[in-house]
Design an enzyme around this catalytic site. Structure first.
Site, PDB file in Angstrom:
ATOM      1  N   GLY A 369      37.768  81.723  20.462  1.00  0.00           N
ATOM      2  CA  GLY A 369      38.789  81.286  19.519  1.00  0.00           C
ATOM      3  C   GLY A 369      40.072  82.056  19.705  1.00  0.00           C
ATOM      4  N   PRO A 370      41.128  81.652  19.000  1.00  0.00           N
ATOM      5  CG  PRO A 370      42.582  80.247  17.902  1.00  0.00           C
ATOM      6  CD  PRO A 370      41.149  80.545  18.055  1.00  0.00           C
ATOM      7  N   PRO A 371      43.357  84.565  18.932  1.00  0.00           N
ATOM      8  CG  PRO A 371      44.931  85.670  20.235  1.00  0.00           C
ATOM      9  CD  PRO A 371      44.456  84.312  19.884  1.00  0.00           C
ATOM     10  N   GLY A 372      42.837  86.932  16.276  1.00  0.00           N
ATOM     11  CA  GLY A 372      42.992  87.154  14.852  1.00  0.00           C
ATOM     12  C   GLY A 372      42.116  86.333  13.947  1.00  0.00           C
ATOM     13  CB  VAL A 373      39.946  83.422  14.299  1.00  0.00           C
ATOM     14  CG1 VAL A 373      41.206  82.607  14.474  1.00  0.00           C
ATOM     15  CG2 VAL A 373      39.246  83.615  15.638  1.00  0.00           C
ATOM     16  N   GLY A 374      38.754  86.738  13.731  1.00  0.00           N
ATOM     17  CA  GLY A 374      37.613  87.521  13.262  1.00  0.00           C
ATOM     18  C   GLY A 374      36.434  87.571  14.208  1.00  0.00           C
ATOM     19  CB  THR A 376      36.234  92.177  17.193  1.00  0.00           C
ATOM     20  OG1 THR A 376      36.856  91.750  18.408  1.00  0.00           O
ATOM     21  CG2 THR A 376      35.664  93.560  17.402  1.00  0.00           C
ATOM     22  CB  SER A 692      45.926  65.905  24.896  1.00  0.00           C
ATOM     23  OG  SER A 692      46.745  67.046  24.866  1.00  0.00           O
ATOM     24  CE  LYS A 735      45.226  68.718  21.216  1.00  0.00           C
ATOM     25  NZ  LYS A 735      44.889  67.615  22.137  1.00  0.00           N
TER      26      LYS A 735
END
Length: 787
Positions: A369-374, A376, A692, A735
């Protein structure tokens, strides 16, 4: 030319005009002669040479490496250079320091310089390529076999020759290539090598190389004979040294040495307590006997002692199975993370299987997933829920296989790999090990670390994982491995096959608000030395911060903005201006400055030819504007905005489809013959690719040609085919969440993506109207305003 973007200099120079296409950038060298097909490092330090190399890397052009006649000349001109050099590819560019840069080049073909071209801050030349002559004929064959015999015989006298060089020489089948290779690696002067480089005739080149090789072989034979005589003279000294070593060993056995006996006893006791498997303990005791025979002053003594310390400090004993409480695990996950219900359910299923089958081979979870979504913090929560120790191994930027498998002990300063180091650090064989940023590993000249990870992550193999430093098997089967990645595109297929992928998408505005209230506010209060009774921030202020100051999939940026607001409050409290600060919606702009993000959808789609697309990025979804314009011309299609190859093909397919549908749109073929169509995707500095945007491209071109504007409240995604079908795409959840955050109220999605509808958060589904597209005709009907 090989892409050298990862090796660009730290401070990029201002872009210079490009030299002509029929000219080559010249890099003069003082003492290095590069040959075709040979990979060789070159050091440059003169400003002109650095500028030339940077221009070549920037434009991905080949260079000409040519030797100077006089190494003392600082700024060589035409007469200072040899006429013949080598066209080369720049494989890598490294800026070691301000005045010393390194190129790794691979020669391609001989090149004769005919003239230098003025007008650039470095040398630019025109010339002709010199083709390699054929290898036919018995004379060439005889010389080729003789040269190969000489080369192989010389390698017998060079123990430090690179590994595999003998096999490489034996495998060369072309006479010219063998002559060039022999000259490149030969211990000869630059002038001698340049003479061979300038010899284009194959027989003459073989004769010159053979003469140099024969002379070199005679020197090596004499050196070998002298070395044998010296060895015989030193044998007496070696005998005495051995006797002294044996005497020292006897003294240690009798306890007559100072401190050595106590150290040996300490290591012996540590081996007995370590609980090693029989094979490992046998190796440890063998090394202990070597340690006893080695003088403490010897360099090898420290190496053996360090190795034994690693063996004795690793957790070899089989751990006791820890009880897993599913209810407690659920409570921990809910306490540490808001939302992510499907993710939590999958983690609880994973823990339930580990509880019922503790000896089973559990899958390797990989949070993507993207950075900062938890990602770790989810691994830390799993460790808490299982009652196990947690250790994190960062794989970002790892490009050396030895960082996973360790270095062999023959190297000075050798260490085990990161996996064994983490096991020793955490002190438990059943820990939870987080392999962070597994997608950021890259292969280099020292091997491919992702290949080494295959054994680590394979439940069928990791019970006998062998680190190069330890040289004994270590059981990793009890370790719970959890990997994280931002995207899977860079993870090799065999490694991805060993992972169970769990996708973490971006958060909605409502989820971000709850996360901020539950976790971020409390964390930032503690980080800034504040107490809850000193600072309040209301929900409206948090919502304003989310909408106007952050645009991200995760919450790291949001936490930074909350921290900025709290630091402002801390300053007021520390100065004694107030004892309590309340941050409301009206105060946000005063503290954080003007809003960074605003909705521009209505303004950007106010004219025909502009459509709003939806894009997926490694940091979440985003809005993508497609702009089309027409000018008088001859039917050309112009594309700008750093579009990738697939996206360019999508534009061409969309234009062909518009022409196919021309009659139904009230157009004629002649409408396209007298105009040029320009398609631009803003944010031109950002590379874009993927199929897309096909629907958005088609709608923008249709809007341009018919003069009908696209509805400003509508965004779309989907791939198109030349038959007019709308094909499914990925990243639907990201999106759609981005569309809702940007103020869009209608989204057009491929009908075959209905399966992804349940993944969209309920909060987002309630804000949007969904239009499902089977064909491009449906897109025109739904997106274009009435004529």
């Amino acid at each position: 030319m090989t892409d050298a973007s990862l090796a660009e200099p730290a401070a990029p120079q201002e872009a210079k005009p490009s030299p002509p296409a029929d000219a080559f950038i010249v890099v003069p060298v003082r003492s290095t002669v590069l040959f075709p097909e040979i990979v060789m490092p070159i050091t440059i330090g003169r400003p002109a040479s650095i500028a030339a190399a940077q221009q070549a890397v920037r434009e991905q052009r080949q260079i000409v490496v040519v030797l100077q006649r006089d190494p003392a000349v600082v700024e060589p001109k035409a007469g200072d250079l040899h006429e013949i050099g080598v066209v080369a590819n720049v494989l890598r560019y490294i800026a070691a320091s301000e005045n010393e840069h390194h190129l790794v080049c691979q020669g391609v073909q001989r090149f004769r310089i005919s003239e230098l071209v003025d007008g650039w801050p470095f040398l630019v030349a025109r010339g002709v390529h010199l083709p390699e002559p054929s290898d036919a004929g018995p004379e060439v064959e005889a010389r080729f076999l003789n040269l190969r015999r000489l080369a192989l015989e010389i390698l017998e006298f060079i123990p430090q020759a690179p590994a595999g060089l003998r096999e490489t020489v034996a495998g060369v089948t072309r006479a010219g290539a063998l002559a060039d290779m022999a000259a490149a690696y030969m211990d000869a002067t630059s002038a001698e090598k340049q003479q061979i480089l300038e010899t284009t005739g194959l027989i003459d080149r073989l004769d010159k190389t053979t003469a140099l090789m024969s002379n070199r072989l005679q020197v090596l034979r004499l050196s070998h004979e002298l070395g044998a005589q010296t060895h015989a003279a030193l044998s007496e000294r070696q005998r005495r040294a051995m006797l002294r070593e044996q005497l020292a060993t006897i003294q240690r056995e009798l306890g007559e040495d100072e401190g050595g006996g106590a150290e040996i006893a300490e290591v012996t006791e540590a081996i007995a307590k370590a609980g090693m498997p029989d094979e490992v303990e046998a190796q440890a005791r063998k090394e202990l006997r070597r340690l006893q025979r080695t003088p403490e002053s010897a360099a090898e003594y420290g190496m053996i002692r360090a190795y034994l310390d690693w063996l004795t400090e690793l957790p070899w004993a089989k751990p006791e199975p820890a009880a897993i409480d599913i209810g407690e695990a659920r409570r921990i996950l809910d306490e540490d993370h808001y939302g992510l219900e499907k993710i939590k359910t999958r983690i609880l299923e994973y823990l339930a299987v580990r509880k019922l089958a503790p000896e089973g081979k559990a899958p390797i979870l990989c949070f993507v997933g993207p950075p900062g979504v938890g990602k770790t913090s989810l691994g830390q929560s799993i460790a808490r829920a299982m009652g196990r120790k947690f250790v994190r191994v960062s794989l970002g930027g790892v490009h050396d296989e030895a960082e996973i498998r360790g270095h062999r002990r023959t190297y000075i300063g050798a260490l085990p790999g990161n996996i064994i180091q983490a096991i020793r650090k955490v002190g438990a064989r059943d820990c939870v090990m987080m392999l962070d940023e597994i997608d950021k590993m890259g292969s280099g000249i020292h091997g491919d670390p992702s290949a080494a990870m295959l054994e680590v992550l394979d439940p069928e193999q990791n019970s006998t994982f062998r680190d190069n430093y330890l040289a004994v098997p270590f059981d990793l089967s009890r370790v719970v491995f959890i990997a994280t990645a931002n995207m899977l595109d860079t993870v090799p297929g065999p490694l991805r096959d060993r992972l169970e992928i769990i996708s973490l998408s971006g958060y909605t505005a409502g989820e971000k608000l709850q996360i901020a209230k539950r976790y971020l506010v409390r964390r930032q209060l503690e980080a800034n030395g504040l107490r809850p009774e000193q600072v309040d921030i209301d929900d409206a202020a948090l919502v304003r911060t989310i909408e106007a100051y952050t645009r991200e999939a995760g919450v790291r940026g949001l936490e930074r903005e909350i921290g900025r607001a709290f630091r402002n409050a801390a300053m007021q409290i520390a100065e004694g201006k107030t004892a309590h600060v309340r941050i409301g919606e009206a105060d946000v702009e005063t503290v954080l400055g003007p809003p960074r993000f605003e909705s521009e959808v209505a303004m950007r789609t106010a004219v025909p030819g502009v459509a709003t697309g939806l894009a997926w990025t490694p940091v979440g979804g985003d809005i993508l504007f497609i702009e089309a314009a027409k000018t008088p011309g001859g039917g050309k299609l112009i594309l700008t905005g750093q579009l990738g190859e697939v996206m360019r093909e999508s534009v061409q397919a969309a234009l062909s489809l518009v022409k196919t549908e021309a009659a139904g749109l009230g157009l004629t073929p002649s409408d396209f013959d007298k105009i040029d169509i320009h398609v631009h995707v803003p944010a031109g500095a950002t590379p874009k690719d993927g199929p897309s945007a096909g629907v958005a491209m088609f709608v923008a071109l249709t809007s341009l040609m018919t003069g009908r504007t696209v509805r400003s409240d509508t965004a779309m995604t989907g791939e198109i085919s030349l038959r007019g079908l709308v094909l499914p795409v990925g990243g639907i959840k990201e999106k759609v969440v981005a569309a809702a955050a940007a103020g869009i109220t209608r989204v057009m999605l491929p009908a075959r993506n209905r399966r992804d509808f349940d993944d969209i958060p309920a909060e987002t589904r309630g804000k949007l109207e969904f239009i499902w597209l089977e064909r491009v005709d449906d897109a025109i009907t739904a997106a274009l305003a009435a004529a």
